[in-house]
Write a protein that holds these residues in place. Structure first.
Motif, PDB file in Angstrom:
ATOM      1  N   GLY A  25       0.746  -1.251   0.000  1.00 38.68           N
ATOM      2  CA  GLY A  25       0.000   0.000   0.000  1.00 38.68           C
ATOM      3  C   GLY A  25       0.775   1.299   0.000  1.00 38.68           C
ATOM      4  N   PHE A  26       2.102   1.244  -0.030  1.00 39.58           N
ATOM      5  CA  PHE A  26       2.865   2.487  -0.102  1.00 39.58           C
ATOM      6  C   PHE A  26       2.691   3.128  -1.480  1.00 39.58           C
ATOM      7  CE2 PHE A  26       5.367   0.411   3.301  1.00 39.58           C
ATOM      8  CZ  PHE A  26       5.415   1.457   4.211  1.00 39.58           C
ATOM      9  N   LYS A  27       2.816   4.459  -1.534  1.00 41.18           N
ATOM     10  CA  LYS A  27       2.848   5.170  -2.809  1.00 41.18           C
ATOM     11  C   LYS A  27       4.296   5.220  -3.274  1.00 41.18           C
ATOM     12  CE  LYS A  27      -1.212   8.140  -2.426  1.00 41.18           C
ATOM     13  NZ  LYS A  27      -1.698   9.538  -2.336  1.00 41.18           N
ATOM     14  N   LEU A  28       4.563   4.616  -4.408  1.00 44.62           N
ATOM     15  CA  LEU A  28       5.925   4.494  -4.905  1.00 44.62           C
ATOM     16  C   LEU A  28       6.213   5.496  -6.019  1.00 44.62           C
ATOM     17  CD1 LEU A  28       7.966   2.187  -3.972  1.00 44.62           C
ATOM     18  CD2 LEU A  28       5.595   1.704  -3.457  1.00 44.62           C
ATOM     19  N   LEU A  29       7.388   6.078  -5.975  1.00 47.44           N
ATOM     20  CA  LEU A  29       7.917   6.843  -7.100  1.00 47.44           C
ATOM     21  C   LEU A  29       9.325   6.339  -7.347  1.00 47.44           C
ATOM     22  CD1 LEU A  29       7.922   9.158  -9.199  1.00 47.44           C
ATOM     23  CD2 LEU A  29       8.799  10.652  -7.385  1.00 47.44           C
ATOM     24  N   VAL A  64       6.554   9.255 -16.343  1.00 51.47           N
ATOM     25  CA  VAL A  64       5.923  10.566 -16.198  1.00 51.47           C
ATOM     26  C   VAL A  64       6.996  11.643 -16.331  1.00 51.47           C
ATOM     27  CG1 VAL A  64       4.087   9.677 -14.722  1.00 51.47           C
ATOM     28  CG2 VAL A  64       6.187  10.548 -13.676  1.00 51.47           C
ATOM     29  N   ASN A  65       6.534  12.885 -16.503  1.00 49.69           N
ATOM     30  CA  ASN A  65       7.472  13.977 -16.752  1.00 49.69           C
ATOM     31  C   ASN A  65       7.332  15.143 -15.787  1.00 49.69           C
ATOM     32  OD1 ASN A  65       8.723  12.921 -19.306  1.00 49.69           O
ATOM     33  ND2 ASN A  65       6.583  13.005 -19.966  1.00 49.69           N
ATOM     34  N   LYS A  66       6.266  15.146 -14.986  1.00 46.27           N
ATOM     35  CA  LYS A  66       6.071  16.265 -14.067  1.00 46.27           C
ATOM     36  C   LYS A  66       5.245  15.825 -12.862  1.00 46.27           C
ATOM     37  CE  LYS A  66       2.313  17.944 -17.035  1.00 46.27           C
ATOM     38  NZ  LYS A  66       1.832  19.078 -17.856  1.00 46.27           N
ATOM     39  N   LEU A  67       5.183  16.718 -11.874  1.00 42.67           N
ATOM     40  CA  LEU A  67       4.551  16.405 -10.600  1.00 42.67           C
ATOM     41  C   LEU A  67       3.086  16.001 -10.757  1.00 42.67           C
ATOM     42  CD1 LEU A  67       5.256  16.352  -7.575  1.00 42.67           C
ATOM     43  CD2 LEU A  67       4.421  18.705  -7.422  1.00 42.67           C
ATOM     44  N   GLU A  68       2.339  16.740 -11.585  1.00 48.75           N
ATOM     45  CA  GLU A  68       0.908  16.441 -11.760  1.00 48.75           C
ATOM     46  C   GLU A  68       0.696  15.015 -12.275  1.00 48.75           C
ATOM     47  OE1 GLU A  68       2.514  19.015 -12.900  1.00 48.75           O
ATOM     48  OE2 GLU A  68       1.522  20.856 -12.217  1.00 48.75           O
ATOM     49  N   GLU A  69       1.588  14.575 -13.156  1.00 52.50           N
ATOM     50  CA  GLU A  69       1.461  13.224 -13.722  1.00 52.50           C
ATOM     51  C   GLU A  69       1.772  12.150 -12.689  1.00 52.50           C
ATOM     52  OE1 GLU A  69       3.981  13.254 -17.151  1.00 52.50           O
ATOM     53  OE2 GLU A  69       2.595  14.482 -18.335  1.00 52.50           O
ATOM     54  N   ILE A  70       2.607  12.470 -11.717  1.00 50.79           N
ATOM     55  CA  ILE A  70       2.881  11.524 -10.625  1.00 50.79           C
ATOM     56  C   ILE A  70       1.585  11.244  -9.861  1.00 50.79           C
ATOM     57  CG2 ILE A  70       4.058  11.230  -8.404  1.00 50.79           C
ATOM     58  CD1 ILE A  70       6.413  12.827  -9.599  1.00 50.79           C
ATOM     59  N   TYR A  71       0.872  12.312  -9.482  1.00 47.70           N
ATOM     60  CA  TYR A  71      -0.375  12.141  -8.743  1.00 47.70           C
ATOM     61  C   TYR A  71      -1.438  11.438  -9.576  1.00 47.70           C
ATOM     62  CZ  TYR A  71       1.394  14.985  -4.921  1.00 47.70           C
ATOM     63  OH  TYR A  71       2.128  15.461  -3.853  1.00 47.70           O
ATOM     64  N   GLU A  72      -1.496  11.747 -10.863  1.00 49.79           N
ATOM     65  CA  GLU A  72      -2.458  11.079 -11.754  1.00 49.79           C
ATOM     66  C   GLU A  72      -2.190   9.587 -11.818  1.00 49.79           C
ATOM     67  OE1 GLU A  72      -2.078  13.033 -15.509  1.00 49.79           O
ATOM     68  OE2 GLU A  72      -2.913  14.937 -14.791  1.00 49.79           O
TER      69      GLU A  72
END
Length: 269
Positions: A25-29, A64-72
């Motif tokens: 359940g962790f959010k991974l980047l 992804v290329n930017k912060l907004e796309e990470i959240y999406e």
């Protein structure tokens, strides 16, 4: 568990950790270089840098290329990967955990002040100094052992054995330059069969088996660099599943996070 974990490096070993933490359940980047040099591309999250998106077992990894796309991407239940060698997104997202899974055999810039919990995989880190925890990556009795003080075992330069083969399994660049592949992952090959060229020089198989790993076509390689491996087991199921070693290390990372989280909670309480 909405806590963010940033993993530096998306090779096949780091992918075992990424899957373990994703499943609970962790959010991974994932942070990667612009031109990853992973070998086991079918089970390396880093390959999404080239392919835009990739599925490995139950995970979908999306470039992804930017912060907004990470959240999406998180909102879709997927794992974002972004080109960020310097770790700029660590400061932007302020993760709960940073895992250095680059496996460069040296620390390329990870430090304890990056997150409440910091973990390094393999040699190059000293637990208690530049990270909170080191996970042993050397095959054998201590594989995936948690080290809370001191370093992992030094790199021997000798690959692990499979059916008695070690160095013979590994393909190395005969000189520096761009690589031209003439074989593909999954091919059954014979000993001394040509699998690639670097500046016209042949890269030959050291044994009879199945190509398990090959670096990305056209990659710039240097003399002696690992560019592939041949598996004597010739089992194609192994191509698309995360290895036992990567899974064991991933389990060690998860255990380590829980132990360190416990300590943090006691300190705060």
């Amino acid at each position: 568990m909405n806590k963010i974990v940033i993993v530096r490096g998306g090779g096949d070993i780091a992918t075992g950790t990424i899957q373990k933490l994703y499943r609970v359940g962790f959010k991974l980047l994932i942070l990667e270089t612009a031109q990853p040099t992973c070998i086991r591309t079918t089970v390396s999250c880093a390959q999404a840098i080239y392919d835009s998106s990739l599925q490995i077992e139950d995970m979908i990894i999306k470039k992804v290329n930017k912060l907004e796309e990470i959240y999406e991407t998180w909102n879709k239940g997927q794992i974002p990967i972004i080109v960020d060698e310097k770790g700029l997104y660590i400061e932007k997202l302020k993760p709960y955990v940073v895992v250095d899974g680059i496996l460069a055999k040296k620390n390329l810039g990870t430090s304890r002040d990056m997150a409440p919990i910091t973990i390094g995989l393999g040699p190059g880190f000293v637990a208690g100094e530049d990270v909170d925890l080191v996970i042993e990556t050397k095959r054998g009795h201590n594989l995936a052992r948690l080290i809370f003080s001191g370093p992992a075992a030094a790199n021997t330069g000798r690959p692990g054995e499979i059916q008695g083969y070690s160095q013979e399994r590994i393909l190395r660049a005969p000189e520096s330059g761009p690589i031209q592949l003439v074989a593909a992952i999954g091919d059954f090959v014979e000993k001394d069969q040509t699998l690639a060229y670097v500046n016209g020089k042949e890269v030959k198989a050291g044994l009879r088996g199945m190509v398990r790993g090959l670096i990305q076509e056209g990659s710039l390689v240097f003399k002696g660099m690992k560019i592939g491996d041949v598996d004597p087991r010739r089992d194609k199921n192994n191509l698309y599943t995360i290895s036992d070693k990567a899974r064991a290390i991933g389990g060690g990372v998860l255990e380590g996070i829980l132990i360190l989280e416990n300590k943090l909670e006691k300190q705060e309480g």
